[in-house]
Design a protein around this motif. Structure first.
Motif, PDB file in Angstrom:
ATOM      1  N   ASP A   1     -15.396 -23.501  30.530  1.00  0.00           N
ATOM      2  CA  ASP A   1     -15.693 -22.272  29.551  1.00  0.00           C
ATOM      3  C   ASP A   1     -17.107 -22.103  29.189  1.00  0.00           C
ATOM      4  O   ASP A   1     -17.610 -21.766  27.826  1.00  0.00           O
ATOM      5  N   GLY A   2     -18.144 -22.307  30.047  1.00  0.00           N
ATOM      6  CA  GLY A   2     -19.605 -22.060  29.887  1.00  0.00           C
ATOM      7  C   GLY A   2     -20.283 -22.938  29.303  1.00  0.00           C
ATOM      8  O   GLY A   2     -21.469 -22.840  28.998  1.00  0.00           O
ATOM      9  N   ARG A   3     -19.746 -23.994  28.798  1.00  0.00           N
ATOM     10  CA  ARG A   3     -20.500 -25.396  28.336  1.00  0.00           C
ATOM     11  C   ARG A   3     -20.317 -26.562  29.301  1.00  0.00           C
ATOM     12  O   ARG A   3     -19.454 -26.858  29.999  1.00  0.00           O
ATOM     13  N   ASP A   4     -21.467 -27.141  29.363  1.00  0.00           N
ATOM     14  CA  ASP A   4     -21.672 -28.503  30.058  1.00  0.00           C
ATOM     15  C   ASP A   4     -20.894 -29.628  29.414  1.00  0.00           C
ATOM     16  O   ASP A   4     -20.683 -29.608  28.166  1.00  0.00           O
ATOM     17  N   ILE A   5     -20.066 -30.125  30.462  1.00  0.00           N
ATOM     18  CA  ILE A   5     -19.302 -31.114  29.962  1.00  0.00           C
ATOM     19  C   ILE A   5     -19.289 -32.382  30.942  1.00  0.00           C
ATOM     20  O   ILE A   5     -19.960 -32.061  32.038  1.00  0.00           O
ATOM     21  N   LYS A   6     -18.994 -33.823  30.698  1.00  0.00           N
ATOM     22  CA  LYS A   6     -18.815 -34.602  31.369  1.00  0.00           C
ATOM     23  C   LYS A   6     -17.171 -34.876  31.744  1.00  0.00           C
ATOM     24  O   LYS A   6     -16.526 -34.427  30.821  1.00  0.00           O
ATOM     25  N   VAL A   7     -16.957 -35.253  32.956  1.00  0.00           N
ATOM     26  CA  VAL A   7     -15.532 -35.337  33.382  1.00  0.00           C
ATOM     27  C   VAL A   7     -15.578 -37.000  33.846  1.00  0.00           C
ATOM     28  O   VAL A   7     -16.278 -37.654  34.437  1.00  0.00           O
TER      29      VAL A   7
ATOM     30  N   ALA B   1     -10.407 -37.300  31.383  1.00  0.00           N
ATOM     31  CA  ALA B   1     -10.842 -37.206  30.218  1.00  0.00           C
ATOM     32  C   ALA B   1     -12.126 -36.237  30.221  1.00  0.00           C
ATOM     33  O   ALA B   1     -12.963 -36.257  31.391  1.00  0.00           O
ATOM     34  N   PHE B   2     -12.607 -35.504  29.282  1.00  0.00           N
ATOM     35  CA  PHE B   2     -13.705 -34.726  29.102  1.00  0.00           C
ATOM     36  C   PHE B   2     -14.478 -35.009  28.106  1.00  0.00           C
ATOM     37  O   PHE B   2     -13.840 -35.394  26.846  1.00  0.00           O
ATOM     38  N   SER B   3     -15.797 -34.818  28.084  1.00  0.00           N
ATOM     39  CA  SER B   3     -16.608 -35.091  26.959  1.00  0.00           C
ATOM     40  C   SER B   3     -17.610 -34.090  26.913  1.00  0.00           C
ATOM     41  O   SER B   3     -18.199 -33.508  27.810  1.00  0.00           O
ATOM     42  N   ALA B   4     -17.841 -33.431  25.772  1.00  0.00           N
ATOM     43  CA  ALA B   4     -18.647 -32.427  25.378  1.00  0.00           C
ATOM     44  C   ALA B   4     -19.976 -32.972  24.819  1.00  0.00           C
ATOM     45  O   ALA B   4     -20.765 -32.119  24.452  1.00  0.00           O
TER      46      ALA B   4
END
Length: 164
Positions: free
Chosen positions: A117-123, A140-143
């Motif tokens: 959704d337009g923001r950087d995340i880690k998977v 899991a995701f990390s914002a």
């Protein structure tokens, strides 16, 4: 007889064959949601690339409709790492960013940088094969750059017997 240590290329051999899958998916990701949807699925996994990869063919029976997807995995003998891609029939020309990593004993951790959704995340994918007849996968995701993680999808596999 001495068994040579694994190079890592056989890490996913436990998954070869046919499986029923119990899915549990968070309804909204990285939005403080605590509602989950459970659904059934099936998959089969087979080796490719002369044993340096495998293909997992999935059928997912979501309440809003079924779809197909594949996980494509390849092993790099130089780095000792796996790369895992996801291709989904709902977006047939969009191959997800690969997660990369390895197993340390029966647990494998695989990571990627992506955008949600337009923001950087880690998977993060976590494979747990402590019980190879009933392995478990989590996404899991990390914002926040990996400081905290939100598990948003869990798959529990049960091997389909040869007589089924």
């Amino acid at each position: 007889m001495h068994t040579p240590p694994s190079t890592g290329a056989d890490d996913f051999n436990f998954e070869f064959g046919a499986w029923t899958v119990q899915h549990r998916r968070l309804n909204r990701r990285l939005s403080a949601c605590d509602e989950w949807t459970s659904f059934e699925g099936r998959c089969t996994t087979r080796p490719i690339l002369g044993g340096l990869g495998n293909l997992e063919d999935n059928e997912l029976d979501l309440p809003e409709g079924s779809y197909r997807a594949v996980a494509l995995r390849s092993f790099d003998t130089t780095s000792g790492q796996w790369a895992i891609w996801w291709l989904d029939s709902r977006a047939p020309h969009a191959l997800d960013v690969p997660v990369k990593g390895r197993f340390d004993g029966p647990v494998g951790l695989f990571f990627a940088d992506d955008v949600l959704d337009g923001r950087d995340i880690k998977v993060r994918f976590t494979w747990d094969k402590r019980n190879p007849e009933e392995p478990r996968w989590e996404q899991a995701f990390s914002a926040d750059g990996g400081s905290t993680w939100e598990t948003n999808w869990v798959m529990r596999f049960t091997r389909v017997s040869a007589a089924s």
